[in-house]
Design an enzyme around this catalytic site. Sequence first.
Site, PDB file in Angstrom:
ATOM      1  N   TYR A  22       0.402  -1.731  -0.056  1.00 35.51           N
ATOM      2  CA  TYR A  22      -0.359  -0.012  -0.301  1.00 35.51           C
ATOM      3  C   TYR A  22       1.118   0.723   0.526  1.00 35.51           C
ATOM      4  CZ  TYR A  22      -3.849  -3.127   1.723  1.00 35.51           C
ATOM      5  OH  TYR A  22      -4.564  -4.042   1.132  1.00 35.51           O
ATOM      6  N   HIS A  27      -4.271   5.906  -1.532  1.00 34.62           N
ATOM      7  CA  HIS A  27      -4.972   6.438  -0.024  1.00 34.62           C
ATOM      8  C   HIS A  27      -3.928   6.091   1.539  1.00 34.62           C
ATOM      9  CE1 HIS A  27      -8.684   6.001   1.506  1.00 34.62           C
ATOM     10  NE2 HIS A  27      -9.344   4.445   2.432  1.00 34.62           N
ATOM     11  N   TYR A  74      -4.317   0.072  10.572  1.00 36.64           N
ATOM     12  CA  TYR A  74      -5.309  -0.083   9.214  1.00 36.64           C
ATOM     13  C   TYR A  74      -6.296   1.062   8.589  1.00 36.64           C
ATOM     14  CZ  TYR A  74      -3.398  -4.129   7.459  1.00 36.64           C
ATOM     15  OH  TYR A  74      -2.388  -4.829   7.050  1.00 36.64           O
ATOM     16  N   ASN A  76      -9.314   2.088   8.202  1.00 38.03           N
ATOM     17  CA  ASN A  76     -10.988   2.354   8.725  1.00 38.03           C
ATOM     18  C   ASN A  76     -11.124   1.924  10.338  1.00 38.03           C
ATOM     19  OD1 ASN A  76     -11.474   2.179   5.888  1.00 38.03           O
ATOM     20  ND2 ASN A  76     -12.491   0.104   6.016  1.00 38.03           N
ATOM     21  N   ASP A 101      -6.199  11.639   2.212  1.00 39.08           N
ATOM     22  CA  ASP A 101      -6.537  11.800   0.618  1.00 39.08           C
ATOM     23  C   ASP A 101      -8.378  12.403   0.876  1.00 39.08           C
ATOM     24  OD1 ASP A 101      -7.487   8.929   1.704  1.00 39.08           O
ATOM     25  OD2 ASP A 101      -8.274   8.595  -0.131  1.00 39.08           O
ATOM     26  N   ASN A 122     -13.429   7.383   5.336  1.00 41.00           N
ATOM     27  CA  ASN A 122     -13.741   5.987   6.340  1.00 41.00           C
ATOM     28  C   ASN A 122     -12.802   6.233   8.303  1.00 41.00           C
ATOM     29  OD1 ASN A 122     -15.881   4.488   5.731  1.00 41.00           O
ATOM     30  ND2 ASN A 122     -14.963   3.813   4.711  1.00 41.00           N
TER      31      ASN A 122
END
Length: 204
Positions: A22, A27, A74, A76, A101, A122
């Site tokens: 990632y 993100h 993470y 969320n 973002d 989120n």
Amino acid sequence: MAPEAGSSVKLIVGLGNPGKEYASSRHNAGFMVIEKLLESFPAGRFTESSAASSRVFSGKYRGKPLVLQMPLTYMNVSGQAVAPLSRKLGINPAEILVISDDLDLEPGRLRLRRGGSDGGHNGLKSVIAELGSSGFSRLRIGIGRPEKGKTADYVLTGFEGDGEKAFQAAVSRAAEAVLTVLSAGMTTAMNKFNAAEKNDTENK
């Protein structure tokens, strides 16, 4: 009007997802800004540690204590890292700046705000829920929406070619915006870095 006497911000949080897969994704704009800030500081200015399921960098900027945080929970559930660290350090929501973002901003556009809603993000939603407050400042970096395909796939992948160059330029400007917040205050930074958006609206 005299500039604000520096800033009350004591904790800067960059949102993103841990893991090499990632690292270059849209993100992870928040993580990238934290990394850019650390590169701009003299070597040894900030000390890294692990706390509250996060990479935490502690040091001083202009003589004032400052903490940079990269949650490893993470995206969320980012709030599960931000809230515990802020409480441990005795930092209230008004002293926090969260970087993320934003799908609803054009690629490369920046938006600084005090407080506000989660805007459908989120990570911000989790931070608001866990802090029990939306009173923190936020810096959003525009990534635009995908022309086709799923949004989830879009945010978890990166730009390519000229899009990647523009994105990295936006990350650098976002780091500059954070430094302006710290040195001159939110109002000055908002007037400078949100100006393009105002000008665009006025010219329509």
